[in-house]
Design a protein around this motif. Structure first.
Motif, PDB file in Angstrom:
ATOM      1  N   UNK A 166       0.771  -1.241   0.000  1.00 42.86           N
ATOM      2  CA  UNK A 166       0.000   0.000   0.000  1.00 42.86           C
ATOM      3  C   UNK A 166       0.806   1.298   0.000  1.00 42.86           C
ATOM      4  N   UNK A 167       1.665   1.528   0.992  1.00 40.72           N
ATOM      5  CA  UNK A 167       2.257   2.852   1.145  1.00 40.72           C
ATOM      6  C   UNK A 167       3.780   2.840   1.102  1.00 40.72           C
ATOM      7  N   UNK A 168       4.315   3.790   0.361  1.00 45.08           N
ATOM      8  CA  UNK A 168       5.741   4.096   0.379  1.00 45.08           C
ATOM      9  C   UNK A 168       5.826   5.575   0.028  1.00 45.08           C
ATOM     10  N   UNK A 169       5.902   6.419   1.050  1.00 41.99           N
ATOM     11  CA  UNK A 169       5.802   7.860   0.887  1.00 41.99           C
ATOM     12  C   UNK A 169       7.024   8.527   1.502  1.00 41.99           C
ATOM     13  N   UNK A 170       7.638   9.439   0.758  1.00 40.62           N
ATOM     14  CA  UNK A 170       8.716  10.261   1.302  1.00 40.62           C
ATOM     15  C   UNK A 170       8.198  11.691   1.365  1.00 40.62           C
ATOM     16  N   UNK A 171       8.372  12.319   2.517  1.00 38.66           N
ATOM     17  CA  UNK A 171       7.835  13.667   2.693  1.00 38.66           C
ATOM     18  C   UNK A 171       8.762  14.508   3.567  1.00 38.66           C
ATOM     19  N   UNK A 172       8.630  15.809   3.447  1.00 35.96           N
ATOM     20  CA  UNK A 172       9.366  16.768   4.265  1.00 35.96           C
ATOM     21  C   UNK A 172       8.601  16.898   5.588  1.00 35.96           C
ATOM     22  N   UNK A 173       9.170  16.409   6.675  1.00 31.90           N
ATOM     23  CA  UNK A 173       8.471  16.363   7.956  1.00 31.90           C
ATOM     24  C   UNK A 173       8.176  17.753   8.501  1.00 31.90           C
ATOM     25  N   UNK A 174       9.099  18.685   8.338  1.00 27.90           N
ATOM     26  CA  UNK A 174       8.874  20.039   8.860  1.00 27.90           C
ATOM     27  C   UNK A 174       7.732  20.724   8.113  1.00 27.90           C
ATOM     28  N   UNK A 175       7.700  20.547   6.818  1.00 28.58           N
ATOM     29  CA  UNK A 175       6.627  21.125   6.000  1.00 28.58           C
ATOM     30  C   UNK A 175       5.294  20.465   6.355  1.00 28.58           C
ATOM     31  N   UNK A 176       5.291  19.151   6.528  1.00 32.92           N
ATOM     32  CA  UNK A 176       4.069  18.433   6.886  1.00 32.92           C
ATOM     33  C   UNK A 176       3.522  18.920   8.228  1.00 32.92           C
ATOM     34  N   UNK A 177       4.381  19.110   9.221  1.00 38.33           N
ATOM     35  CA  UNK A 177       3.932  19.515  10.555  1.00 38.33           C
ATOM     36  C   UNK A 177       3.343  20.926  10.564  1.00 38.33           C
ATOM     37  N   UNK A 178       3.691  21.734   9.583  1.00 37.16           N
ATOM     38  CA  UNK A 178       3.074  23.056   9.460  1.00 37.16           C
ATOM     39  C   UNK A 178       1.638  22.960   8.955  1.00 37.16           C
ATOM     40  N   UNK A 179       1.334  21.885   8.217  1.00 37.48           N
ATOM     41  CA  UNK A 179      -0.012  21.675   7.688  1.00 37.48           C
ATOM     42  C   UNK A 179      -0.320  20.173   7.729  1.00 37.48           C
TER      43      UNK A 179
END
Length: 169
Positions: free
Chosen positions: A78-91
């Protein structure tokens, strides 16, 4: 002979943590102080971990989140996601998949604010029962053995890897 109506039947699933593995890939950036599963009794099991950061403050970090299911060895599921954690925590509402898993651990962690981080990353006593309710009632997963893997990428290099194994039966 009495038949139970189909609408009255309920199927119960249960998640159990089976193993945890925390690996520091770059000891100059940080190391795991502790990382363990604890079984208090037959019905209460939890995990705790502490990642000691040496390079502070953390202003940017990428996380690769992947879910694996065991078939003949562990295979991507199902999932394999790479994301910017600091940007995600802002929204937090920017990604529903990450939000579901973030909400599963946020109440037991100190990773509940935006960057910068000037402290160690701590996950304290995340109980199996709390996660069990989320993966069996809210988002229903099929039975099987699972692996949740988090790779923390800092300065373009893999700095830590966290693996939590569980069985859904």
């Amino acid at each position: 002979m009495y038949q139970v109506p189909v609408a009255a039947m309920k199927i119960y699933s249960r998640l159990e943590f089976t193993n945890i593995n925390c690996t520091s890939m770059d000891p100059k950036v940080g190391e795991f102080d502790y990382c363990y599963l604890k079984s208090v009794n037959r019905s209460y099991k939890y995990f705790s971990a502490r990642y000691k950061l040496y390079v502070l403050p953390v202003k940017a970090i990428r996380i690769n989140f992947s879910l694996w299911k065991r078939y003949n060895g562990y295979k991507p599921f199902l999932y394999n996601v790479t994301f910017d954690a600091c940007k995600y925590l802002r929204n937090i509402n920017s990604n529903r998949v990450i939000k579901f898993f973030y909400e599963s651990v946020a109440g037991f962690s100190n990773v509940n604010h935006t960057c910068p981080y000037n402290h160690d990353i701590i996950m304290e006593k995340l109980p199996t029962d709390f996660v069990n309710q989320r993966v069996t009632e809210i988002l229903q997963f099929p039975e099987g053995d699972y692996l949740v893997e988090l790779r923390w990428i800092r300065f373009g290099n893999l700095s830590a890897m966290f693996r939590l194994y569980g069985t859904l039966s």
